[in-house]
Design an enzyme around this catalytic site. Structure first.
Site, PDB file in Angstrom:
ATOM      1  N   HIS A 156       0.835  -1.204   0.000  1.00  0.00           N
ATOM      2  CA  HIS A 156       0.000   0.000   0.000  1.00  0.00           C
ATOM      3  C   HIS A 156       0.873   1.259   0.000  1.00  0.00           C
ATOM      4  O   HIS A 156       0.585   2.224  -0.716  1.00  0.00           O
ATOM      5  CB  HIS A 156      -0.932  -0.024   1.217  1.00  0.00           C
ATOM      6  CG  HIS A 156      -2.186   0.733   1.039  1.00  0.00           C
ATOM      7  ND1 HIS A 156      -3.137   0.415   0.103  1.00  0.00           N
ATOM      8  CD2 HIS A 156      -2.673   1.813   1.702  1.00  0.00           C
ATOM      9  CE1 HIS A 156      -4.145   1.252   0.189  1.00  0.00           C
ATOM     10  NE2 HIS A 156      -3.881   2.125   1.147  1.00  0.00           N
ATOM     11  N   TYR A 160       2.582  10.017   2.510  1.00  0.00           N
ATOM     12  CA  TYR A 160       1.830   8.937   3.149  1.00  0.00           C
ATOM     13  C   TYR A 160       2.778   8.166   4.043  1.00  0.00           C
ATOM     14  O   TYR A 160       3.893   7.831   3.644  1.00  0.00           O
ATOM     15  CB  TYR A 160       1.220   7.997   2.107  1.00  0.00           C
ATOM     16  CG  TYR A 160       0.571   6.771   2.708  1.00  0.00           C
ATOM     17  CD1 TYR A 160      -0.592   6.880   3.463  1.00  0.00           C
ATOM     18  CD2 TYR A 160       1.130   5.510   2.548  1.00  0.00           C
ATOM     19  CE1 TYR A 160      -1.185   5.761   4.031  1.00  0.00           C
ATOM     20  CE2 TYR A 160       0.543   4.381   3.102  1.00  0.00           C
ATOM     21  CZ  TYR A 160      -0.609   4.522   3.838  1.00  0.00           C
ATOM     22  OH  TYR A 160      -1.196   3.415   4.403  1.00  0.00           O
TER      23      TYR A 160
END
Length: 107
Positions: A26, A39
């Site tokens: 991810h 992120y």
């Protein structure tokens, strides 16, 4: 800066090792995401209960993710991105539950 923090719980049927691998995938998928400034994802390594104020039991949390956006406009670019939609589809595979928080920078 807009920052959204996510408390993540893995699916009951998924092993810790598989969850760890999917968190890495991810993270890798976030590279070049339109509108996304940064992120981060961190696995929860422990849960100390020796706090100096009353303990808040929120149940098991397996990881904490955080998305950063430079502006509301960049957040909208992110939300409208087809890449983001595919990223969310991957999230449905390895995230059993989540709790998001939009945070406000204080200092």
């Amino acid at each position: 800066m807009i920052r959204i923090l996510y408390l993540l719980v893995k699916p009951e049927s998924m092993s810790h090792e598989q969850f760890r691998k999917e968190c890495v995938v991810h993270f890798q998928m976030s590279a070049g995401m339109p509108g996304l400034h940064k992120y981060e994802v961190r696995l929860v390594a422990g849960n100390p209960t020796d706090t100096h104020v009353p303990y808040l039991d929120v149940g098991r949390i397996d990881a904490i993710g955080e998305c950063w956006f430079a502006s509301e406009e960049q957040y909208q670019v992110y939300m409208e991105s087809d890449i983001r939609k595919a990223w969310f589809e991957h999230g449905k595979y390895f995230i059993g539950q989540l709790k998001p928080f939009v945070t406000e920078e204080l200092v």
